[in-house]
Design an enzyme around this catalytic site. Sequence first.
Site, mmCIF file in Angstrom:
data_model
loop_
_atom_site.group_PDB
_atom_site.id
_atom_site.type_symbol
_atom_site.label_atom_id
_atom_site.label_comp_id
_atom_site.label_asym_id
_atom_site.label_seq_id
_atom_site.Cartn_x
_atom_site.Cartn_y
_atom_site.Cartn_z
ATOM 1 C CB CYS A 115 -65.331 11.847 -55.322
ATOM 2 S SG CYS A 115 -65.588 11.705 -53.536
ATOM 3 N N GLY A 124 -69.741 -1.996 -59.439
ATOM 4 C CA GLY A 124 -70.469 -3.241 -59.257
ATOM 5 C C GLY A 124 -69.802 -4.490 -59.772
ATOM 6 C CG ASN A 172 -65.460 2.115 -61.095
ATOM 7 O OD1 ASN A 172 -65.761 3.168 -60.548
ATOM 8 N ND2 ASN A 172 -65.114 1.058 -60.400
#
Length: 341
Positions: free
Chosen positions: A98, A211, A209
């Site tokens: 993140c 798109g 992970n």
Amino acid sequence: MSAPARPPLTLSVAPMMDWTDRHCRVFHRTLTRRTLLYTEMVTTGAIIHGDRDRHLGFDRAEHPVALQLGGSDAAALAECARMGEDFGYDEINLNCGCPSDRVSSGSFGASLMGTPDTVARAVGAMRAATRLPVTVKHRIGIDDLDSYEHLTNFVRTVEAAGCDTFIVHARKAWLSGLSPKENREIPPLRYDVVRQLKADFPHLTVVLNGGVLTLDAAQDALAWADGVMIGRAAYQDPFILARADQDVFGESAPSVTRREAIEAFVPYVAAQLEAGQPLPRMMKHTLGLFAGQPGARHWKRTLSEQGYKPGAGLEVVRAALEGVPAEVLDARPGVTAPQPA
């Protein structure tokens, strides 16, 4: 006591702040039984010092479900991992991806890619505290630490602490200069980097992970990746999950229709209403169910306008359903309803 059975990582829905809460996960479970679901990232401080039932509680229908933790202190992460096992989760995941300012300033999230030894200590402590699998979700790089050498050093260091599963967002993150939204869109996708990582570490579980917008794209990636994680596409158009059990996991049972999904969700919504939860808190996760279909505007408008009225209940859901054509409600995935003239 033996370790719990490990949930399949073949297909999963990404942890997304303010989106993949317990209500969202129960709804997604009406569409797919097999896809692994993740909580929003929960910080160690929130769990240790806050309302644990609110932060960790979930409905048993959500299994298999993984708890994503945010933090950098090994002892705190170990304590929270232990709590996660006690609450009944199937996996513990550490967020190292993140890029928000709040997360970076707290020395966790994507900033942890700059300190792989910190991640290794955290992973080692968590593995010692729980029998559950401990996984790491990360980027391919951050800021100027974006070389393939840096990525492989990160993976080797964390692997040495006992982690064998890496969920890789195939974009680097800029910790300053880009917003979290921009970090999901501006840095280019580099599937080639993740593919090379799997080739160089064939003994590790590598999940792609970033798109992935369709099940077809997920299946293409599964030709070389061990698993695929779908993010916002699964939230904004959740009906793409309705073929997951059949197309990805090879089940023979028929896929659900949109009507069946809502009908399966209604008992949970009713129980939550009885417990004092407002209707929009549950139904906001269904707003994309009819994306691109006749009746989608009526569904969203009815839930949005009537759902916020005091005392709104299941009658609003019924009114929203009434404006959706039966051929849309009852179509199986892959069948496109006729468009209005």
